[in-house]
Design a protein around this motif. Sequence first.
Motif, mmCIF file in Angstrom:
data_model
loop_
_atom_site.group_PDB
_atom_site.id
_atom_site.type_symbol
_atom_site.label_atom_id
_atom_site.label_comp_id
_atom_site.label_asym_id
_atom_site.label_seq_id
_atom_site.Cartn_x
_atom_site.Cartn_y
_atom_site.Cartn_z
ATOM 1 N N LEU A 144 2.242 68.029 53.846
ATOM 2 C CA LEU A 144 2.846 68.004 52.525
ATOM 3 C C LEU A 144 3.447 66.645 52.175
ATOM 4 O O LEU A 144 4.080 65.993 53.003
ATOM 5 C CB LEU A 144 3.923 69.083 52.428
ATOM 6 C CG LEU A 144 3.411 70.526 52.539
ATOM 7 C CD1 LEU A 144 4.583 71.500 52.530
ATOM 8 C CD2 LEU A 144 2.427 70.861 51.419
ATOM 9 N N LEU A 145 3.205 66.261 50.929
ATOM 10 C CA LEU A 145 3.727 65.015 50.345
ATOM 11 C C LEU A 145 3.268 63.778 51.100
ATOM 12 O O LEU A 145 3.952 62.753 51.112
ATOM 13 C CB LEU A 145 5.257 65.054 50.251
ATOM 14 C CG LEU A 145 5.833 66.222 49.429
ATOM 15 C CD1 LEU A 145 7.340 66.082 49.311
ATOM 16 C CD2 LEU A 145 5.196 66.308 48.047
ATOM 17 N N ASP A 146 2.093 63.874 51.717
ATOM 18 C CA ASP A 146 1.504 62.730 52.418
ATOM 19 C C ASP A 146 0.359 62.191 51.557
ATOM 20 O O ASP A 146 -0.725 62.750 51.533
ATOM 21 C CB ASP A 146 0.986 63.165 53.793
ATOM 22 C CG ASP A 146 0.375 61.993 54.567
ATOM 23 O OD1 ASP A 146 0.652 60.834 54.189
ATOM 24 O OD2 ASP A 146 -0.378 62.237 55.518
ATOM 25 N N PHE A 147 0.645 61.128 50.808
ATOM 26 C CA PHE A 147 -0.373 60.532 49.942
ATOM 27 C C PHE A 147 -0.113 59.034 49.829
ATOM 28 O O PHE A 147 1.027 58.579 49.975
ATOM 29 C CB PHE A 147 -0.356 61.181 48.545
ATOM 30 C CG PHE A 147 0.964 61.064 47.826
ATOM 31 C CD1 PHE A 147 1.262 59.957 47.037
ATOM 32 C CD2 PHE A 147 1.920 62.063 47.935
ATOM 33 C CE1 PHE A 147 2.474 59.852 46.380
ATOM 34 C CE2 PHE A 147 3.137 61.973 47.290
ATOM 35 C CZ PHE A 147 3.418 60.862 46.505
ATOM 36 N N PRO A 148 -1.143 58.251 49.592
ATOM 37 C CA PRO A 148 -0.955 56.796 49.502
ATOM 38 C C PRO A 148 -0.379 56.371 48.155
ATOM 39 O O PRO A 148 -0.692 56.958 47.119
ATOM 40 C CB PRO A 148 -2.381 56.243 49.683
ATOM 41 C CG PRO A 148 -3.277 57.347 49.213
ATOM 42 C CD PRO A 148 -2.578 58.632 49.536
ATOM 43 N N GLN A 149 0.464 55.364 48.194
ATOM 44 C CA GLN A 149 0.986 54.770 46.972
ATOM 45 C C GLN A 149 0.299 53.431 46.747
ATOM 46 O O GLN A 149 -0.067 52.738 47.706
ATOM 47 C CB GLN A 149 2.497 54.546 47.061
ATOM 48 C CG GLN A 149 3.109 54.078 45.744
ATOM 49 C CD GLN A 149 4.488 53.490 45.941
ATOM 50 O OE1 GLN A 149 4.873 53.175 47.068
ATOM 51 N NE2 GLN A 149 5.233 53.303 44.857
ATOM 52 N N SER A 414 6.188 57.496 43.164
ATOM 53 C CA SER A 414 5.001 57.956 42.438
ATOM 54 C C SER A 414 3.749 57.413 43.120
ATOM 55 O O SER A 414 3.793 56.380 43.799
ATOM 56 C CB SER A 414 5.064 57.481 40.994
ATOM 57 O OG SER A 414 3.843 57.723 40.323
ATOM 58 N N SER A 415 2.642 58.101 42.943
ATOM 59 C CA SER A 415 1.371 57.572 43.439
ATOM 60 C C SER A 415 0.848 56.462 42.531
ATOM 61 O O SER A 415 -0.083 55.747 42.893
ATOM 62 C CB SER A 415 0.326 58.694 43.510
ATOM 63 O OG SER A 415 0.053 59.195 42.210
ATOM 64 N N LEU A 416 1.490 56.308 41.366
ATOM 65 C CA LEU A 416 1.056 55.304 40.392
ATOM 66 C C LEU A 416 1.812 53.987 40.613
ATOM 67 O O LEU A 416 2.980 53.997 41.004
ATOM 68 C CB LEU A 416 1.325 55.800 38.973
ATOM 69 C CG LEU A 416 0.735 57.152 38.596
ATOM 70 C CD1 LEU A 416 1.159 57.537 37.186
ATOM 71 C CD2 LEU A 416 -0.783 57.124 38.698
ATOM 72 N N PRO A 417 1.166 52.869 40.367
ATOM 73 C CA PRO A 417 1.870 51.575 40.485
ATOM 74 C C PRO A 417 2.848 51.386 39.339
ATOM 75 O O PRO A 417 2.763 52.059 38.304
ATOM 76 C CB PRO A 417 0.728 50.554 40.418
ATOM 77 C CG PRO A 417 -0.364 51.242 39.665
ATOM 78 C CD PRO A 417 -0.262 52.690 40.017
#
Length: 813
Positions: A144-149, A414-417
Amino acid sequence: MTEQIEKYQYLIETLAPMAHEDDFHELLAEKAKDCSEETRFLLTMEIKRLAQPCIKSIDLRTLVDDECTLRESDGIEHYISDEGFELYQHLMALYKYYAVGVRDGVIGYFSKQRDIALGKTKREKPKHENTAFSHTYISPIEQLLDFPQRQDERVQLEVEIRVFLSASVLICGKTLDISKRGIKARLDDETELTLIKGYRPVQIVFVGLDKETKLQSTAIGYRVAGISKGQSQAEVHFIREWDEGPKLFNNFIESYLAEQKTPKLIDTENTEAAIETKIYEQAFSVNCPSMSLFVNTEKISRPFVQFACVNDINIEILDYWQDENNKSTIGYLFDKERLKRLILESDSDKSIFIYCFSHTSGGKVYFYSATDYELEKNAILKDVFLSYASRKASWRVYKIVCHQLNTNDAHLPSSLPDGASRESSQHNRPMVPKLVSALSPLSHLLTLSDITHIPGQQCYQQRELEKDKIKLLSVFGHAKNRLPAEIETYKFALLDLRRERRYQLRTDVVVKNKSETTHAVTEDVSVQGLKIELDDAIGATKGATVLVSFTRLQERTKDYDLQELPYRVMHVSDDGYILHLQASENDKSNMTKSFFKMLINKNRDKLSVLSSDNATPGLRQALRVLQARFSPQMCVFTSQQKNLHIPIKVATNRPRAAIYSYLYHRMPSEYHNFSRIFDAHYQGKQSIGVLINQARKHHIAQSSEVFIFYDSSKIEIEDAVTVKWEHDVPTHVEKYRFIKNAIANGEFFACKITALETQKPITTLYDDELNYVRRGKPKLGSRLEALAWNFSGQVFLTDITEEALHRYRLFQQ
């Protein structure tokens, strides 16, 4: 396949993905030890044939009635249905590359299905399900909540590159996307991945760029950032420092990004992953039956539990510990000595079991508790405590698992820059000093699970009760004149899934569904949708469009037409009287949105916002993030297919924990196999399915215990794992014998399974990212949003092996 080895089909399909492993010949010799030399030779040849790389495509258009779409994988185009692609992905995960066995497995499965439908073959239940059938219960793992930024937005760019690992070592590949500071690429020869080392500096030449760029022979300095699993093969990520140039390349990147940065061409892969994991986290946090508590060790000699996070499911644990003055006394469970014992051994996920009961006298409530090791130390009173306590209606058994925290992981960017949206820059800011200060003393997470179960309680009641020693149990009592410190509790508020904040507004409306019309009242509204309660059910179904007339609000305005506005039904309550609606996309709905924007803006101070916050800004979310990233609780998300509930994702932070070894028997590291738990076997019904259906029918959690015998030496999971539900071993004698046999011949595990209906999504945690994806890929955005509504249930697995062994006096064995 020759008739001589046809009966070994399951063995062949099991061993084929292992053909290149070092111990393959030993495995084959073991499983085929009773075969003749000729048969073993034929088996070896067939297995090696299936393990060969394949260049032929898959075409299911003549085998299935479902639509087959053209999909490209590893440079090969396949005409394949959605079900076929799911099987293809599973087989690819087993083989690790596109092998003959992958193609044969897909085509063979659907050929057999077609023959069965045409009556060309007698359908018999095989002794063991083959790989093509059993894949149904294999589920991918979600941390959970493991995603690249990303620091920068990426756009698609496919050009050939040459990667120089050294002056003499060169590998070839092709870029997939590019940003100012990085690229993602795929190697032409995947076997060369072994040459790639993390953070190693490399020189990359973009040989595929146009001559006008004057960059085809310029080497650009990058570093290897990592390797990730793509849809068809591994992908390599390279990063660089923008300031290191060269300037000509920087100018090209800026120019290319400016020209190509349209919503459709921006790569949103990491944002899609972020949305998915946040959807799973939302369901996990509001339904988890275990409570998360956070230990403050600022003074190591005096640790204490400072914060607790609860939801509507596990709040019953808190309710149990309310005294006669409605004061929470749950702190009794966590005295200094118990906390020290947990903290000192928490690196290995140390757990303890606590047995509790309460006694009411003179209008006052007295609480008693004893851990498993405290009872072992006081052997004279052990059976007295367990026998007496289990006879009380207030009997409870808790399991507490302790794990070390890193509070830096409380930050959820956020995953967004920065600059990609209005909110992304705010989310990407570091945690404010006040929040960091509140979190810094926290060092450990305690996961408290109520594992009380009636059959277990009945087992403890069989112990001899020495009534003359009952008074001695006062040593386990908690003093009324020394109340524990109060624990600051945060209930995870059910935040809104919809794209706008909800406001409580009750107003009369008229709802029309085809020819049926009824009056209704709104419960809450937003710019994008509303929730209403109908006077009469009108047969509205999920996905249908209903017309809503705002009769009372229409009297207040002549500037907006609020009659028969179209709304899409997102959810219908079981009795059909409560509808969750979303505004449809058309000109008339745009007028609706404009009206509600105006209404909300003018009455913001009068409307009640359905949300809440706490004294330290951001603390509630920070604790929620820490729970998601460190909780040992396993949760399986299910989807209903025909009459079965199928696992589609398993959320766990301990994918290779020893207590769940029976779930990853001979499985790739990113999958768990739930076939032995989820498979239908009890009176023609799926035991998991019965629990989920009961939970959905009665709107309350349903639980059961399962006992498991695991023999890791077996190859087939059907031979390696034996599962007994509590109804399979109904007496304590049968349970005892099963456990003893499991210990003698392999490993024993016990698990409490809790099934719940998934609460409907009401969180705004990922609205910003969802809108970002929707701008360039509206269909994908809709599919991601629909994911949150499509769970048929959640199944939580809690290991109770040690408690079961204590229960049946077999712990020493």
